[in-house]
Design an enzyme around this catalytic site. Structure first.
Site, PDB file in Angstrom:
ATOM      1  N   TYR A  44     -14.719  20.789 -12.164  1.00 43.08           N
ATOM      2  CA  TYR A  44     -15.229  19.461 -12.543  1.00 43.08           C
ATOM      3  C   TYR A  44     -16.370  19.108 -11.588  1.00 43.08           C
ATOM      4  CZ  TYR A  44     -14.788  14.371 -13.310  1.00 43.08           C
ATOM      5  OH  TYR A  44     -15.002  13.056 -13.585  1.00 43.08           O
TER       6      TYR A  44
ATOM      7  N   ASP B 275      -6.409  21.743 -10.636  1.00 44.44           N
ATOM      8  CA  ASP B 275      -6.700  20.596 -11.490  1.00 44.44           C
ATOM      9  C   ASP B 275      -6.133  20.959 -12.856  1.00 44.44           C
ATOM     10  OD1 ASP B 275      -7.821  18.780 -13.294  1.00 44.44           O
ATOM     11  OD2 ASP B 275      -9.712  18.633 -12.189  1.00 44.44           O
TER      12      ASP B 275
ATOM     13  N   ARG C  87       0.816  -1.216   0.000  1.00 47.33           N
ATOM     14  CA  ARG C  87       0.000   0.000   0.000  1.00 47.33           C
ATOM     15  C   ARG C  87       0.852   1.271   0.000  1.00 47.33           C
ATOM     16  NH1 ARG C  87      -3.237  -0.729   4.599  1.00 47.33           N
ATOM     17  NH2 ARG C  87      -1.916   0.776   5.644  1.00 47.33           N
TER      18      ARG C  87
ATOM     19  N   LYS D 292      -6.866  10.516 -18.250  1.00 41.22           N
ATOM     20  CA  LYS D 292      -7.065  11.192 -19.533  1.00 41.22           C
ATOM     21  C   LYS D 292      -5.829  11.011 -20.421  1.00 41.22           C
ATOM     22  CE  LYS D 292     -10.964  12.177 -17.702  1.00 41.22           C
ATOM     23  NZ  LYS D 292     -11.274  13.295 -16.863  1.00 41.22           N
TER      24      LYS D 292
HETATM   25  C1  PLP Z   1     -12.028  13.269 -15.620  1.00 39.78           C
HETATM   26  C2  PLP Z   1     -11.634  14.446 -14.837  1.00 39.78           C
HETATM   27  C3  PLP Z   1     -11.344  14.319 -13.478  1.00 39.78           C
HETATM   28  C4  PLP Z   1     -11.512  13.026 -12.736  1.00 39.78           C
HETATM   29  O1  PLP Z   1     -10.657  12.018 -13.158  1.00 39.78           O
HETATM   30  P1  PLP Z   1     -11.025  10.475 -12.921  1.00 39.78           P
HETATM   31  O2  PLP Z   1      -9.755   9.773 -13.161  1.00 39.78           O
HETATM   32  O3  PLP Z   1     -12.125  10.162 -13.896  1.00 39.78           O
HETATM   33  O4  PLP Z   1     -11.500  10.347 -11.496  1.00 39.78           O
HETATM   34  C5  PLP Z   1     -10.936  15.439 -12.801  1.00 39.78           C
HETATM   35  N1  PLP Z   1     -10.820  16.642 -13.415  1.00 39.78           N
HETATM   36  C6  PLP Z   1     -11.082  16.789 -14.721  1.00 39.78           C
HETATM   37  C7  PLP Z   1     -10.919  18.128 -15.341  1.00 39.78           C
HETATM   38  C8  PLP Z   1     -11.508  15.717 -15.471  1.00 39.78           C
HETATM   39  O5  PLP Z   1     -11.824  15.881 -16.766  1.00 39.78           O
END
Ligand code: PLP
Length: 390
Positions: free
Chosen positions: A108, A180, A55, A204
């Site tokens: 988001y 983010d 972990r 992504k």
């Molecule tokens: C998809 C996304 C997230 C979350 O990511 P996950 O891996 O799906 O939890 C956070 N911020 C943005 C801008 C996103 O497009």
């Protein structure tokens, strides 16, 4: 000084440790055996260093974290099981009961949901702010404001934030700045623009193939890393080894993929902008976009995600357009090799500090790695269906 692409190809590899294998292997381990009590006791002395228990990370984890930190231009990264987990873990680590959080209104949606449910239940108050506020953020700062959270551009409506201006005010008042930075992977240098904590939804572009969930938290400061890591460890987050391997593999080609996504997106948005069916294209790299100047000042590239606001059209007509696309398939997420589209009208855009009233239906597109001419033809055929059904 090596270039960025050279960095992605080499960061975190250490082939000499793995019999010369180019890619770090997938370590599948929970238990780690220690040769003696003395060694076992020694590994516990420095928190989070070395391989102690699955972990807390294996060499696969550490390779991924080293590479992500390099790509984000930070010092240390923490691997997380998803982008959302990276966001919520950052909020939980940096805020406590009685604190005040400034959250961008275009965040988001699940980020907003977490603030309104979990944080509010813990006595942490969130104020949403206009993404274009810039230095005006000062009037929203309170004595207990501990964190300003940014996301630029917003992933549905694409407002670019003046992050350096916001960070200067936040720091003057003793607050940290988190971001983010998923849209700005590679092209926005968070730490050079005043950000303290940069978050990636690695699901992504880092993974890049729409086949794994992964996130990261990166910082440029060891003390802040320890604070975040301590909290993450307390919650027991443990990203999957296979996922981190896929993230590492995705990173190797990120530069070349991203340039292709961005080049196609620019071609598509330039074409879309002049279509009679389109009221507005939301893509900061496009000259004439409301946020183009700020994007040009702070970013040195782009990705394949953009928005489109149509002129007024009926829902059945828009649905017919979307349902019939060959390459723009209907699906959430983005950053994979494939093109995607989602309708963003109606309930999917939630705001409380600013207004969002597009003149017609809104959509979000991801330009994939297909031939740009095929994607253009797909869009054109879609407009034929829109007119035929309208
Ligand atoms: C998809 C996304 C997230 C979350 O990511 P996950 O891996 O799906 O939890 C956070 N911020 C943005 C801008 C996103 O497009």
């Amino acid at each position: 000084m090596s270039g960025k692409d050279s960095l992605f190809v080499h960061a975190g590899r250490h082939s000499e440790r793995y019999h010369g294998a180019v890619n770090p292997p997938v370590y599948r381990a929970s238990t780690i055996l220690h040769p003696s009590v003395a060694v076992m006791e020694a590994t516990g002395k420095t928190p989070f260093e070395g391989v102690r228990y699955g972990r807390y990370g294996t060499p696969t984890t550490f390779a991924f974290e080293e590479a992500v930190a390099a790509v984000e231009g930070g010092v240390r990264a923490i691997a997380m099981p998803s982008g959302l987990a990276a966001i919520t873990a950052t909020l939980m680590a940096l805020l406590k009961s009685g604190d005040h959080l400034l959250m961008v209104d275009t965040a988001y949606f699940p980020t907003r949901k977490f603030c309104d449910s979990v944080l509010s239940g813990l006595g942490i108050e969130t104020t949403y702010y206009d993404p274009t506020v810039g230095a005006g953020i000062e009037s929203l700062i309170r004595p207990n404001t501990r964190l300003v959270f940014t996301e630029s551009p917003g992933s549905l409506t694409f407002e670019v934030q003046d992050v350096p201006a916001i960070a200067a005010i936040a720091h003057a008042h003793g607050a940290l700045v988190a971001m983010d930075n998923t849209w700005g992977i590679l092209t926005f240098q968070p730490f050079a623009h005043g950000v303290d904590v940069s978050i990636q939804a690695c699901t992504k572009y880092v993974v890049g193939h729409a086949d794994a969930m992964l996130g990261s938290i990166t910082v440029a400061d060891e003390d802040l890393w320890l604070r975040l890591k301590t909290s993450v460890a307390a919650f027991g987050h443990s990203p999957g080894t296979e996922e981190m391997f896929l993230g590492l593999r995705g990173l190797r080609t990120l530069g070349v993929r991203l340039r292709h996504h961005a080049q196609t997106a620019l071609k598509l948005t330039t074409w879309l902008r002049d279509r009679p069916e389109v009221a507005q294209v939301l893509y900061p790299p496009l000259p004439g976009d409301a946020h183009h100047e700020l994007w040009k000042r702070d970013f040195d590239g782009a990705c394949g995600l953009f928005g489109v606001i149509l002129n007024p059209a009926s829902k059945p007509a828009v649905d017919a357009m979307l349902d019939g696309y060959r390459y723009f398939n209907l699906g959430f997420s983005w950053g994979g090799f494939e093109s995607l589209v989602i309708p963003t009208s109606g309930h999917s855009i939630v705001r409380t500090a600013t207004a969002w009233a597009p003149p017609g239906p809104s959509l979000r597109f991801h330009a994939g790695l297909e031939d740009a001419d095929d994607l253009l033809a797909d869009l054109e055929a879609g407009f034929d269906r829109l007119r035929a059904a309208g």
